[in-house]
Design a protein around this motif. Sequence first.
Motif, mmCIF file in Angstrom:
data_model
loop_
_atom_site.group_PDB
_atom_site.id
_atom_site.type_symbol
_atom_site.label_atom_id
_atom_site.label_comp_id
_atom_site.label_asym_id
_atom_site.label_seq_id
_atom_site.Cartn_x
_atom_site.Cartn_y
_atom_site.Cartn_z
ATOM 1 N N TRP A 95 -4.566 6.620 -8.947
ATOM 2 C CA TRP A 95 -5.675 6.385 -8.025
ATOM 3 C C TRP A 95 -6.093 7.592 -7.201
ATOM 4 O O TRP A 95 -7.173 7.598 -6.611
ATOM 5 C CB TRP A 95 -5.380 5.197 -7.093
ATOM 6 N N TRP A 96 -5.301 8.643 -7.168
ATOM 7 C CA TRP A 96 -5.594 9.784 -6.304
ATOM 8 C C TRP A 96 -6.800 10.571 -6.829
ATOM 9 O O TRP A 96 -6.843 10.943 -7.986
ATOM 10 C CB TRP A 96 -4.370 10.701 -6.222
ATOM 11 N N ILE A 116 1.565 4.704 -2.718
ATOM 12 C CA ILE A 116 1.532 6.110 -2.319
ATOM 13 C C ILE A 116 2.826 6.808 -2.725
ATOM 14 O O ILE A 116 2.804 7.921 -3.227
ATOM 15 C CB ILE A 116 1.302 6.237 -0.795
ATOM 16 N N VAL A 151 0.847 -1.198 0.000
ATOM 17 C CA VAL A 151 0.000 0.000 0.000
ATOM 18 C C VAL A 151 0.880 1.244 0.000
ATOM 19 O O VAL A 151 0.646 2.193 -0.761
ATOM 20 C CB VAL A 151 -0.975 -0.009 1.194
ATOM 21 N N GLU A 190 -5.800 -0.326 -7.134
ATOM 22 C CA GLU A 190 -4.370 -0.188 -7.451
ATOM 23 C C GLU A 190 -3.543 -1.277 -6.766
ATOM 24 O O GLU A 190 -2.591 -1.777 -7.351
ATOM 25 C CB GLU A 190 -3.874 1.202 -7.041
ATOM 26 N N LEU A 243 -7.674 3.206 -4.598
ATOM 27 C CA LEU A 243 -6.468 2.632 -3.995
ATOM 28 C C LEU A 243 -6.589 1.115 -3.910
ATOM 29 O O LEU A 243 -5.631 0.392 -4.214
ATOM 30 C CB LEU A 243 -6.228 3.232 -2.605
ATOM 31 N N ASN A 265 -11.640 7.575 -3.322
ATOM 32 C CA ASN A 265 -10.183 7.477 -3.246
ATOM 33 C C ASN A 265 -9.772 6.106 -2.734
ATOM 34 O O ASN A 265 -8.873 5.468 -3.291
ATOM 35 C CB ASN A 265 -9.631 8.544 -2.286
ATOM 36 N N LEU A 288 0.460 6.722 -7.811
ATOM 37 C CA LEU A 288 -0.393 7.661 -7.074
ATOM 38 C C LEU A 288 -1.276 8.455 -8.030
ATOM 39 O O LEU A 288 -2.461 8.667 -7.767
ATOM 40 C CB LEU A 288 0.474 8.595 -6.234
#
Length: 145
Positions: A30-31, A21, A17, A136, A133, A129, A27
């Motif tokens: 998925w952000w 980030i 995870v 992802e 994530l 979000n 990032l």
Amino acid sequence: MSLFRHSRDLPAAPEAVFAAIQDPARLARWWGPAGFTNTFQTFEFREGGSWLFTMHGPDGTDYPNQSEFLEIVPHSMVRIRHVNLPHFELSIALEPSAAGTLVSWIGVFENREFAENMRQFLETANEQNLDRLALEVGPGPYLGA
């Protein structure tokens, strides 16, 4: 001030995870809320580092964002301050869980009136979000202990 709290168990190790980030290419995928894309201009993933990017809404509207990384604890936590309006701090905590990783998303908005007026949108956006994530870092098998 206004507080927003969201959490989600993800079937991936905290290291996986955290990797989603700290890697700007991942990032950017998925952000943000569903339908949004990102273009990063600056991504200095270190305490005190700058993060400048533009969020592109599904309607074509561009939303410039400027943030600073306040605290980074590898595989455990990232805390940022959103420098331009609206001002807020966001902490993303990663804790090992039976499912893989419990992701806790805590946003504290400086302007209570703004946050309360935008609460429904912000809560939906935060959940989206976390949905993004999850996509992802999944759906591969969790290989934790």
